[in-house]
Design a protein around this motif. Structure first.
Motif, PDB file in Angstrom:
ATOM      1  N   THR A   1      -5.838  67.060  44.493  1.00  0.00           N
ATOM      2  CA  THR A   1      -6.683  67.515  43.393  1.00  0.00           C
ATOM      3  C   THR A   1      -6.010  68.605  42.563  1.00  0.00           C
ATOM      4  OG1 THR A   1      -7.791  69.072  44.896  1.00  0.00           O
ATOM      5  CG2 THR A   1      -8.799  66.898  44.603  1.00  0.00           C
ATOM      6  N   ALA A   2      -4.909  69.104  43.039  1.00  0.00           N
ATOM      7  CA  ALA A   2      -4.070  70.070  42.316  1.00  0.00           C
ATOM      8  C   ALA A   2      -2.720  70.073  43.015  1.00  0.00           C
ATOM      9  CB  ALA A   2      -4.692  71.472  42.312  1.00  0.00           C
ATOM     10  N   ALA A   3      -1.761  70.720  42.390  1.00  0.00           N
ATOM     11  CA  ALA A   3      -0.426  70.768  42.976  1.00  0.00           C
ATOM     12  C   ALA A   3      -0.439  71.612  44.250  1.00  0.00           C
ATOM     13  CB  ALA A   3       0.572  71.346  41.988  1.00  0.00           C
ATOM     14  N   PRO A   4       0.199  71.151  45.325  1.00  0.00           N
ATOM     15  CA  PRO A   4       0.332  71.983  46.528  1.00  0.00           C
ATOM     16  C   PRO A   4       1.071  73.285  46.208  1.00  0.00           C
ATOM     17  CG  PRO A   4       0.943  69.714  46.994  1.00  0.00           C
ATOM     18  CD  PRO A   4       0.809  69.825  45.511  1.00  0.00           C
ATOM     19  N   VAL A   5       0.698  74.338  46.908  1.00  0.00           N
ATOM     20  CA  VAL A   5       1.284  75.658  46.684  1.00  0.00           C
ATOM     21  C   VAL A   5       2.234  75.984  47.835  1.00  0.00           C
ATOM     22  CG1 VAL A   5       0.816  78.120  46.404  1.00  0.00           C
ATOM     23  CG2 VAL A   5      -0.778  76.422  45.451  1.00  0.00           C
ATOM     24  N   VAL A   6       3.477  76.301  47.476  1.00  0.00           N
ATOM     25  CA  VAL A   6       4.491  76.614  48.479  1.00  0.00           C
ATOM     26  C   VAL A   6       4.232  78.006  49.058  1.00  0.00           C
ATOM     27  CG1 VAL A   6       6.960  77.004  48.854  1.00  0.00           C
ATOM     28  CG2 VAL A   6       6.196  75.155  47.338  1.00  0.00           C
ATOM     29  N   ALA A   7       4.433  78.147  50.357  1.00  0.00           N
ATOM     30  CA  ALA A   7       4.318  79.454  51.002  1.00  0.00           C
ATOM     31  C   ALA A   7       5.687  80.124  51.032  1.00  0.00           C
ATOM     32  CB  ALA A   7       3.798  79.293  52.423  1.00  0.00           C
ATOM     33  N   PRO A   8       5.797  81.372  50.582  1.00  0.00           N
ATOM     34  CA  PRO A   8       7.079  82.080  50.666  1.00  0.00           C
ATOM     35  C   PRO A   8       7.486  82.265  52.125  1.00  0.00           C
ATOM     36  CG  PRO A   8       5.550  83.208  49.188  1.00  0.00           C
ATOM     37  CD  PRO A   8       4.754  82.190  49.938  1.00  0.00           C
ATOM     38  N   ASN A   9       8.644  81.730  52.482  1.00  0.00           N
ATOM     39  CA  ASN A   9       9.131  81.872  53.849  1.00  0.00           C
ATOM     40  C   ASN A   9      10.609  81.523  53.875  1.00  0.00           C
ATOM     41  OD1 ASN A   9       9.620  81.302  56.798  1.00  0.00           O
ATOM     42  ND2 ASN A   9       7.436  81.760  56.897  1.00  0.00           N
ATOM     43  N   SER A  10      11.426  82.424  54.382  1.00  0.00           N
ATOM     44  CA  SER A  10      12.871  82.205  54.372  1.00  0.00           C
ATOM     45  C   SER A  10      13.297  81.099  55.314  1.00  0.00           C
ATOM     46  CB  SER A  10      13.599  83.500  54.757  1.00  0.00           C
ATOM     47  OG  SER A  10      13.427  84.492  53.771  1.00  0.00           O
TER      48      SER A  10
ATOM     49  N   LEU B   1      10.988  78.749  57.039  1.00  0.00           N
ATOM     50  CA  LEU B   1      10.133  77.572  57.084  1.00  0.00           C
ATOM     51  C   LEU B   1      10.077  76.895  55.730  1.00  0.00           C
ATOM     52  CD1 LEU B   1       6.993  78.760  59.113  1.00  0.00           C
ATOM     53  CD2 LEU B   1       8.795  77.220  59.903  1.00  0.00           C
ATOM     54  N   ASN B   2       9.917  75.578  55.753  1.00  0.00           N
ATOM     55  CA  ASN B   2       9.627  74.780  54.570  1.00  0.00           C
ATOM     56  C   ASN B   2       8.168  74.388  54.691  1.00  0.00           C
ATOM     57  OD1 ASN B   2       9.512  72.802  52.537  1.00  0.00           O
ATOM     58  ND2 ASN B   2      10.391  71.223  53.859  1.00  0.00           N
ATOM     59  N   THR B   3       7.279  75.175  54.078  1.00  0.00           N
ATOM     60  CA  THR B   3       5.866  75.039  54.395  1.00  0.00           C
ATOM     61  C   THR B   3       4.990  75.267  53.172  1.00  0.00           C
ATOM     62  OG1 THR B   3       4.171  75.742  55.991  1.00  0.00           O
ATOM     63  CG2 THR B   3       5.564  77.470  55.060  1.00  0.00           C
ATOM     64  N   TRP B   4       3.748  74.819  53.290  1.00  0.00           N
ATOM     65  CA  TRP B   4       2.774  74.959  52.204  1.00  0.00           C
ATOM     66  C   TRP B   4       1.809  76.097  52.500  1.00  0.00           C
ATOM     67  CZ3 TRP B   4       4.436  72.328  48.324  1.00  0.00           C
ATOM     68  CH2 TRP B   4       5.018  71.058  48.480  1.00  0.00           C
ATOM     69  N   ASP B   5       1.369  76.761  51.436  1.00  0.00           N
ATOM     70  CA  ASP B   5       0.312  77.752  51.544  1.00  0.00           C
ATOM     71  C   ASP B   5      -1.043  77.086  51.408  1.00  0.00           C
ATOM     72  OD1 ASP B   5      -0.358  80.560  51.839  1.00  0.00           O
ATOM     73  OD2 ASP B   5      -1.130  80.432  49.788  1.00  0.00           O
ATOM     74  N   SER B   6      -1.130  76.087  50.521  1.00  0.00           N
ATOM     75  CA  SER B   6      -2.368  75.320  50.377  1.00  0.00           C
ATOM     76  C   SER B   6      -2.040  73.928  49.847  1.00  0.00           C
ATOM     77  CB  SER B   6      -3.363  76.022  49.448  1.00  0.00           C
ATOM     78  OG  SER B   6      -2.874  76.052  48.120  1.00  0.00           O
ATOM     79  N   VAL B   7      -2.874  72.976  50.224  1.00  0.00           N
ATOM     80  CA  VAL B   7      -2.748  71.595  49.758  1.00  0.00           C
ATOM     81  C   VAL B   7      -4.138  71.132  49.325  1.00  0.00           C
ATOM     82  CG1 VAL B   7      -2.152  69.209  50.359  1.00  0.00           C
ATOM     83  CG2 VAL B   7      -0.782  71.105  51.269  1.00  0.00           C
TER      84      VAL B   7
END
Length: 396
Positions: free
Chosen positions: A370-379, A381-387
């Motif tokens: 419903t919107a673009a996923p938001v990347v989580a700042p992390n050196s 991990l390759n991870t999302w903050d929200s989806v």
């Protein structure tokens, strides 16, 4: 042996959190050579599959006992853990950690975890529009892992946040480092409370760690360190992988439809998600002696970054590596590491993901972002903050 000069790259690989930009950097890393020197951060790095696998397998040459991060603060934190130890200590600690994670023990929990997965999916479906991270990706390990560890009820919802901060702490020092150190400290303090109060449920993994110390198999002070091992990586990496799974199948609805028709390929889908979007970028090792890797000399004492996220996209090893295909079944991916330091808890992670995917296959027609996923700042991990996600029930 002829040893080539090491290529040098000057960019900072930690300035971006965007997955696509990172993968572009990995292509540059692989193209530059089998091993390069990253001058900005002062470490050697390998991003090609064969060299990453070789370095991880040579645990007596590329050691973990000096820490596996990029700064002294983090390396002091992990030193002496299963992640940050070498033989013979590592085998002893891993033996204690792995005892309760054996396949037989995990198979006994199959029905329980499947029921948890159905509950997580049912709750999310009732919402309709969800945050795939909070309501699915994090909800699953939060409902499973604390009971396996035998934890009390308190702090369960905080564990993943603490763990992400602890993993981020392993990267180079930056503006997030003070907060990450604080979050890592929260896990350590909780582990101290659990061990000193012997608060673990009887027969749980936490209880088994205490029993190992009671029998003299490990020093009592190792109990807190081993609980740090459990509390962090056992949750955040699984949540990260589930987040990527949701995004990938939302972006490839035809593959979700095909998987629904071939549920026997769920294991293949899990392997491909882990290969295509590796949760952990890769840890570092220290060369115990002068050694050649890929024909490049790495001097004794130098730190080597084994970039598994790059290796899992290496065009020398995979056909069309930048294409997601759940049928690929890349069983030799390196997302769980390799060799003696391969992830001891991968069986639990696979079981959680397997159960959750089957629950989703049974109930969800498709996923819609419903919107673009938001990347989580992390050196690290390759991870999302929200989806932001809409779950469309089957039959609609």
């Amino acid at each position: 042996m002829t040893v080539a000069d090491v290529p040098t790259l000057s960019y900072d690989p930690f300035t971006t959190n965007d997955p696509d930009e990172r993968y572009a950097q990995y292509r540059e890393l692989r193209a530059a050579g089998p091993v390069v020197h990253l001058s900005y951060v002062g470490v050697y790095a390998t991003g090609r599959y064969d060299e990453v696998k070789a370095a991880l397998g040579e645990h007596d040459t590329f050691i973990s006992g000096e820490g596996v991060g990029f700064n002294d603060i983090a390396n002091d934190v992990v030193r002496g853990s299963t992640l940050g130890s070498d033989s013979p200590e590592h085998e002893v600690l891993r033996g204690v950690v792995a005892t309760g994670l054996q396949p037989r023990a995990m198979r006994a929990r199959h029905d329980e975890i499947a029921e948890i997965a159905r509950g997580v999916v049912g709750t999310a479906l009732a919402r309709g529009d969800v945050d795939g991270v909070a309501h699915l990706a994090q909800a699953m390990p939060t409902a499973v892992v604390p009971d396996i560890l035998g934890l009390p009820d308190r702090h369960r919802d905080e564990l993943i946040t603490w763990a992400k901060g602890g993993t981020d702490l392993l990267g180079p020092v930056n503006e997030r480092t003070p907060r990450n150190a604080e979050l890592s400290g929260c896990i350590s303090q909780f582990a101290v409370e659990l061990v000193e109060g012997r608060e673990f449920a009887p027969g749980s993994l936490g209880d088994q760690v205490l029993s190992a110390a009671d029998r003299g198999e490990i020093a009592p002070e190792k109990c807190v360190i081993l609980m740090n091992d459990y509390l962090g990586p056992s949750m955040e990496t699984t949540a990260t992988a589930i987040g990527h799974l949701l995004v990938l199948f939302a972006q490839h609805p035809e593959q979700w439809e095909a998987l629904r028709a071939q549920p026997g390929l769920v294991g293949s889908a899990i392997n491909e998600v882990l290969r295509f979007q590796s949760p952990v970028r890769g840890f570092t090792r220290v060369a115990r002696r002068d050694t050649a890797l890929g024909g490049i000399l790495i001097p004794a004492g130098a730190r080597l970054w084994t970039v598994v996220a790059s290796a899992n996209r290496d065009e020398r090893h995979w056909n069309n590596p930048d294409v997601f295909d759940f049928r690929r079944n890349p069983i030799d991916h390196l997302a769980f590491g390799y060799g003696s330091h391969g992830c001891a808890g991968q069986g639990v992670a696979r079981l959680e993901m397997h159960a959750l995917i089957h629950a989703l296959l049974d109930s969800v027609e498709r996923f819609e972002l419903t919107a673009a996923p938001v990347v989580a700042p992390n050196s690290m991990l390759n991870t999302w903050d929200s989806v932001p996600l809409r779950l469309v029930p089957r039959g609609e």
